[in-house]
Write a protein that holds these residues in place. Sequence first.
Motif, PDB file in Angstrom:
ATOM      1  N   GLU A 136       0.906  -1.137  -0.070  1.00 46.93           N
ATOM      2  CA  GLU A 136      -0.044  -0.041  -0.083  1.00 46.93           C
ATOM      3  C   GLU A 136       0.895   1.279  -0.164  1.00 46.93           C
ATOM      4  N   SER A 141      -0.454   4.922  -0.645  1.00 48.47           N
ATOM      5  CA  SER A 141      -1.423   4.654   0.221  1.00 48.47           C
ATOM      6  C   SER A 141      -0.743   4.781   1.674  1.00 48.47           C
ATOM      7  N   GLY A 151      -7.544   5.436   1.584  1.00 49.77           N
ATOM      8  CA  GLY A 151      -6.912   6.174   0.491  1.00 49.77           C
ATOM      9  C   GLY A 151      -5.622   6.728   1.182  1.00 49.77           C
ATOM     10  N   THR A 152      -5.097   7.757   0.522  1.00 51.69           N
ATOM     11  CA  THR A 152      -3.916   8.073   0.401  1.00 51.69           C
ATOM     12  C   THR A 152      -3.719   9.227   1.781  1.00 51.69           C
TER      13      THR A 152
END
Length: 460
Positions: A136, A141, A151-152
């Motif tokens: 990730e 992320s 998400g980020t």
Amino acid sequence: MTEPTTTAPEADPDENRRQVLYWRLLARLFDQDEQAALESASLAVVEDIGLPPALLDPQVSVDSLVQRHPELAAEFDGLMVPGTDGTADDADRDRAAEVRRAALASKVLLNVFATGRGTVSAGQLAAWQSDAGWLERALGSKPGGLRAGRGTGGGTTPDLSTLVPPIGPDLAAIEADLVKRMHLREVLADPKLAAQLTPSMSLIEQLLRDKNNLSGVALANAKALIRRFVDEVAEVLRTQVAKASVGTLDRSVPPKRVFRNLDLDRTIWKNLTNWSPEEERLYVDRLYYRHTVRKTTPQRLIVVVDQSGSMVDSMVNCTILASIFAGLPKVDVHLIAYDTQALDLTPWVHDPFETLLRTNLGGGTDGTVAMALAQPKIAEPRNTVVVWISDFYEWRGEELFASMAAVHRSGAKFIPVGSVTSSGRGSVNPWFRERFKDQGTPVLSGHIRKLVHELKNFLA
């Protein structure tokens, strides 16, 4: 007359190295047995570019690799975000850097997607979760972000939804498979093994399904994991709910005269006439404070959640979300869970942990029993919002839709939700989807942020 000679273009050694690494990756993903030629060639490439041979060992976690070689940690961050491999101009490509990225990307991809077969230990699950976190990070992320839908986390990192395939559901599916292959009851009975577990949606789903078969130490450890997960998700959702204020400022209520409410800019502006040029000092004869009290109309939020097996993710998320809204002023929250029977969980809505322990995941789906509990709660339709979370594969579909349409006609805001999962991916009965669309209440699907936004718009 001599024939003109042509010279074949020279092979790019860096391109050859990169292809070797990717061929090895594909071979290991589809066949656990080593291909000797690819392994030896890949080892030569890795050593030639100055990377440790442990990079090729699937038994070595990325954590262990970074612990031995700390300088590699920064290279994994954003490693696989599109656009980080240099300019699109072929002449300006840094092919040596591409080889290095291929080696590092192959490591994290192989560790995450080649999970083997057979029983999984608590340590192996923890190691996989850590490796998934590194993947990730490589995709831009935060660890756990793609699996949990966070998400980020903001900042300047690109929006992953427009750059990479949505792999969150795939990671969640792999994790769920690993959890199923683990002897969870035995692990929970051993405090040392249980301590190695990291709570995740897949693990929580298994714990909720199996909670009635646990007792003693195993049950205590299961509850501790569920509470940890609930607290982690609640912290994220609470932040999302707090991003936009509820209600408009109520200027009829005097502002509270405390330092944190002091409007410094307005105070200076209003007292500029008291400026003394000789003393170069501003005399303040009145302080101005910001209004913080907001107008709120009592609102009733009725959340109906399908607790059948396909809706576990939504069940957990919405139970926690309901508890957060229940803590807001003048918001009366009711929570109903159903499969073939309905359960009014309103008395425990402030405590999502206790609420989840009272759910009974699985079974069929009959929303009419839930509607029988929900309709009497709609006392003032104009001040009521009904959120119905389900895939809408119902036994008595036409009867249920008729009652939902009646709720909508009454003036209550009706929000059908097909998915508020970590991935945003979910299957919704097309028959219901079309009728909700025609009614003007299209099915809301996707990340839970969408539901938070809709609810706050109504409650504002």
